[in-house]
Write a protein that holds these residues in place. Structure first.
Motif, PDB file in Angstrom:
ATOM      1  N   ILE A   1      12.544  -6.188  36.189  1.00 34.85           N
ATOM      2  CA  ILE A   1      13.142  -5.028  37.309  1.00 34.85           C
ATOM      3  C   ILE A   1      13.779  -5.847  38.531  1.00 34.85           C
ATOM      4  N   GLN A   2      13.134  -6.783  38.828  1.00 33.57           N
ATOM      5  CA  GLN A   2      13.934  -7.567  40.086  1.00 33.57           C
ATOM      6  C   GLN A   2      14.933  -8.052  39.544  1.00 33.57           C
ATOM      7  N   LYS A   3      15.307  -8.525  38.351  1.00 29.94           N
ATOM      8  CA  LYS A   3      16.617  -9.057  37.935  1.00 29.94           C
ATOM      9  C   LYS A   3      17.536  -7.839  37.927  1.00 29.94           C
ATOM     10  N   HIS A   4      17.254  -6.857  37.532  1.00 25.41           N
ATOM     11  CA  HIS A   4      18.199  -5.638  37.242  1.00 25.41           C
ATOM     12  C   HIS A   4      18.618  -5.320  38.944  1.00 25.41           C
ATOM     13  N   LYS A   5      17.762  -5.312  39.668  1.00 25.74           N
ATOM     14  CA  LYS A   5      18.089  -4.858  40.984  1.00 25.74           C
ATOM     15  C   LYS A   5      18.978  -6.041  41.485  1.00 25.74           C
ATOM     16  N   GLY A   6      18.742  -7.268  41.320  1.00 20.36           N
ATOM     17  CA  GLY A   6      19.613  -8.180  41.853  1.00 20.36           C
ATOM     18  C   GLY A   6      21.226  -8.116  41.268  1.00 20.36           C
ATOM     19  N   LYS A   7      21.146  -7.654  40.008  1.00 20.52           N
ATOM     20  CA  LYS A   7      22.442  -7.442  39.645  1.00 20.52           C
ATOM     21  C   LYS A   7      23.385  -6.087  40.196  1.00 20.52           C
ATOM     22  N   SER A   8      22.303  -5.172  40.683  1.00 23.79           N
ATOM     23  CA  SER A   8      22.998  -3.743  41.225  1.00 23.79           C
ATOM     24  C   SER A   8      23.373  -4.038  42.714  1.00 23.79           C
ATOM     25  N   THR A   9      23.075  -5.255  43.248  1.00 25.75           N
ATOM     26  CA  THR A   9      23.393  -5.216  44.839  1.00 25.75           C
ATOM     27  C   THR A   9      24.366  -6.124  44.918  1.00 25.75           C
TER      28      THR A   9
END
Length: 313
Positions: A305-313
């Motif tokens: 989840i944190q990896k995904h959030k990092g990509k979307s920011t």
């Protein structure tokens, strides 16, 4: 100065006349007894004796299973796939002291799960579920649920099954000692492998959920005299394993609070009510909802989840 009736040694305690159990608490491993005590030449006086098992000491960690260690005797309770459960005694003449749960071989995932960690709150939107969580669940190693398959396929724990039909079965949860009614803990496991978690439930699953509710209440009442009003039936999200199952627990079991954290546990009655109000076509309410829960800081899903959030920011 001690009261004249206060017991001072084992001989005094042996004069305790038991009347009834006041309380038993599986969480603190304690029991409170009501009765009376008397010393020579004295009238009996009412007394309460509370027994509590002492905490396990970390400084004995290296000695628990050594040749001359703390645990002197064990009895096998159950073994299925990588999971084994035993009861242990610290001395031959004692009551059983500990329940011993063994995972062998243990993976890094198991190690992370049982390592103390801080909790992180996750707001799982339908989009986050579709983009990250669903893929994580689909990649969940089959070996992690092999013990479930062994039960469903009749390879293990068959003597413990309390109810079984083509849709699901009910048996005691491995956390329960099978003796203490106040900590009664059963689990209902469905046969349908396509239902991995709460997110997969649709209105079409209502007959299954209602049948689990009815049968679980019936088993608890018929076998142990625990009525409907004394039971909690709930589903975890996120669960510890992705094969749909329902927890059936005595409502007075304080140890169950650890598994009833806000966000993690969803009462079966509430799930049924939600689905009853839902449309019969398209995504159901449990696919459209945002679900908020917490994950341990070492949890593999949290990293995704944190990896995904990092990509979307």
């Amino acid at each position: 100065m001690a009261h004249p009736s206060s017991p001072q040694n084992l001989e005094d305690l042996r004069r305790f006349q038991f009347e009834r159990v006041l309380n038993e608490d599986p969480l603190t491993h304690s029991i409170a007894l009501l009765g009376s005590l008397a010393k020579d030449g004295q009238d009996r006086v009412q007394a309460i004796i509370r027994l509590e098992k002492t905490a396990l000491e970390a400084n004995n960690a290296a000695r628990y299973f050594a040749e001359d260690g703390v645990v002197q005797r064990v009895d096998l309770e159950e073994s299925t796939d990588i999971y084994t459960w035993l009861f242990g005694w610290f001395g031959e003449e004692r009551e059983r002291d500990v329940k011993i749960n063994v995972i062998c071989p243990a993976t890094e995932t198991h190690i992370r799960k049982y390592t103390k960690q801080s909790q992180v709150v996750v707001r799982e939107t339908p989009e986050l579920y579709r983009e990250v969580v669903s893929a994580y669940i689909a990649a969940f190693p089959p070996s992690r649920t092999q013990w479930v398959e062994n039960i469903l396929n009749g390879l293990s724990e068959q003597s413990k099954i309390l109810y079984s039909d083509k849709a699901f079965l009910i048996l005691p949860d491995m956390k329960w000692d099978l003796k203490t009614i106040s900590s009664l803990y059963l689990v209902a496991i469905v046969q349908d492998r396509s239902i991995r978690s709460l997110r997969d439930l649709q209105k079409s699953h209502l007959p299954l959920l209602n049948a689990i509710r009815t049968r679980a209440i019936g088993v608890a009442s018929d076998k142990w005299g625990v009525g409907e009003d004394s039971l909690r039936l709930y589903v975890h999200y996120q669960p510890s394993y992705y094969h749909f199952h329902v927890h059936v627990v005595n409502a007075n079991y304080e140890g169950g609070i650890l598994g009833m954290m806000v966000g993690q546990a969803h009462l079966l009655d509430d799930i049924i009510s939600l689905l009853e109000t839902d449309a019969s076509e398209g995504d159901g309410v449990l696919q459209r909802m945002t679900l908020t829960y917490s994950l341990g800081s070492h949890h593999a899903l949290l990293r995704e989840i944190q990896k995904h959030k990092g990509k979307s920011t």
